[in-house]
Design a protein around this motif. Structure first.
Motif, PDB file in Angstrom:
ATOM      1  N   LEU A  21      -7.172   4.025   9.446  1.00  0.00           N
ATOM      2  CA  LEU A  21      -6.322   4.690   8.449  1.00  0.00           C
ATOM      3  C   LEU A  21      -5.387   5.713   9.067  1.00  0.00           C
ATOM      4  N   ARG A  22      -5.796   6.279  10.189  1.00  0.00           N
ATOM      5  CA  ARG A  22      -4.972   7.312  10.822  1.00  0.00           C
ATOM      6  C   ARG A  22      -3.622   6.763  11.258  1.00  0.00           C
ATOM      7  N   LEU A  23      -3.573   5.488  11.609  1.00  0.00           N
ATOM      8  CA  LEU A  23      -2.323   4.887  12.065  1.00  0.00           C
ATOM      9  C   LEU A  23      -1.336   4.668  10.926  1.00  0.00           C
ATOM     10  N   LEU A  24      -1.831   4.603   9.703  1.00  0.00           N
ATOM     11  CA  LEU A  24      -0.977   4.342   8.553  1.00  0.00           C
ATOM     12  C   LEU A  24      -0.466   5.612   7.885  1.00  0.00           C
ATOM     13  N   LEU A  25      -1.040   6.741   8.265  1.00  0.00           N
ATOM     14  CA  LEU A  25      -0.650   8.006   7.632  1.00  0.00           C
ATOM     15  C   LEU A  25       0.663   8.543   8.196  1.00  0.00           C
ATOM     16  N   GLU A  43       1.455   6.097  -1.287  1.00  0.00           N
ATOM     17  CA  GLU A  43       2.653   6.863  -1.649  1.00  0.00           C
ATOM     18  C   GLU A  43       3.770   6.669  -0.621  1.00  0.00           C
ATOM     19  N   ALA A  44       3.396   6.632   0.641  1.00  0.00           N
ATOM     20  CA  ALA A  44       4.390   6.496   1.714  1.00  0.00           C
ATOM     21  C   ALA A  44       4.864   5.058   1.903  1.00  0.00           C
ATOM     22  N   GLY A  45       4.112   4.105   1.377  1.00  0.00           N
ATOM     23  CA  GLY A  45       4.494   2.707   1.540  1.00  0.00           C
ATOM     24  C   GLY A  45       4.082   2.109   2.876  1.00  0.00           C
ATOM     25  N   VAL A  55       4.395  -1.915   4.633  1.00  0.00           N
ATOM     26  CA  VAL A  55       5.053  -2.170   5.913  1.00  0.00           C
ATOM     27  C   VAL A  55       4.091  -2.875   6.865  1.00  0.00           C
ATOM     28  N   LEU A  56       2.848  -2.423   6.924  1.00  0.00           N
ATOM     29  CA  LEU A  56       1.848  -3.060   7.783  1.00  0.00           C
ATOM     30  C   LEU A  56       1.652  -4.516   7.370  1.00  0.00           C
ATOM     31  N   HIS A  57       1.581  -4.770   6.084  1.00  0.00           N
ATOM     32  CA  HIS A  57       1.411  -6.143   5.594  1.00  0.00           C
ATOM     33  C   HIS A  57       2.588  -7.008   6.031  1.00  0.00           C
ATOM     34  N   LEU A 104       4.561  -6.538   8.607  1.00  0.00           N
ATOM     35  CA  LEU A 104       4.494  -6.736  10.059  1.00  0.00           C
ATOM     36  C   LEU A 104       3.454  -7.800  10.420  1.00  0.00           C
ATOM     37  N   ASN A 105       2.329  -7.785   9.714  1.00  0.00           N
ATOM     38  CA  ASN A 105       1.304  -8.795   9.964  1.00  0.00           C
ATOM     39  C   ASN A 105       1.806 -10.191   9.620  1.00  0.00           C
ATOM     40  N   LEU A 106       2.615 -10.311   8.591  1.00  0.00           N
ATOM     41  CA  LEU A 106       3.183 -11.611   8.224  1.00  0.00           C
ATOM     42  C   LEU A 106       4.127 -12.105   9.309  1.00  0.00           C
ATOM     43  N   LEU A 107       4.858 -11.193   9.935  1.00  0.00           N
ATOM     44  CA  LEU A 107       5.789 -11.572  10.992  1.00  0.00           C
ATOM     45  C   LEU A 107       5.058 -12.051  12.240  1.00  0.00           C
ATOM     46  N   ASN A 108       3.881 -11.503  12.494  1.00  0.00           N
ATOM     47  CA  ASN A 108       3.116 -11.850  13.688  1.00  0.00           C
ATOM     48  C   ASN A 108       2.399 -13.181  13.574  1.00  0.00           C
ATOM     49  N   GLN A 109       2.387 -13.785  12.405  1.00  0.00           N
ATOM     50  CA  GLN A 109       1.648 -15.046  12.222  1.00  0.00           C
ATOM     51  C   GLN A 109       2.448 -16.231  12.645  1.00  0.00           C
TER      52      GLN A 109
END
Length: 74
Positions: free
Chosen positions: A13-17, A59-61, A65-67, A69-74
């Motif tokens: 979670l720290r990476l997403l904050l 709140e920050a979205g 963004v992570l989702h 990015l994960n779609l792009l890596n597939q």
């Protein structure tokens, strides 16, 4: 055996904050920075620091963004 790159690991979670959010959470909950950081590593939903972090992430979205990015890596 799977390569390290494909092994599923729990999200940190720290990476997403947003920057400075851990200090803000610690200040608001009157906890130490270290205690908040460790709680976020364990990611137990019942912990107040984790609940606050999830609220900030949504709140920050960052989660969206992570989702994406994960779609792009597939």
């Amino acid at each position: 055996m799977q390569p390290i790159e494909t092994t599923a690991t729990p999200a940190d979670l720290r990476l997403l904050l947003p920057h400075g959010a851990i200090a803000d959470i610690a200040r608001n909950l009157k906890m130490s920075h270290t205690a908040v950081s460790k709680a976020l590593q364990k990611a137990r939903p019942a912990h107040p620091a984790v609940a606050e972090a999830i609220r900030l992430i949504k709140e920050a979205g960052s989660q969206a963004v992570l989702h994406d990015l994960n779609l792009l890596n597939q």
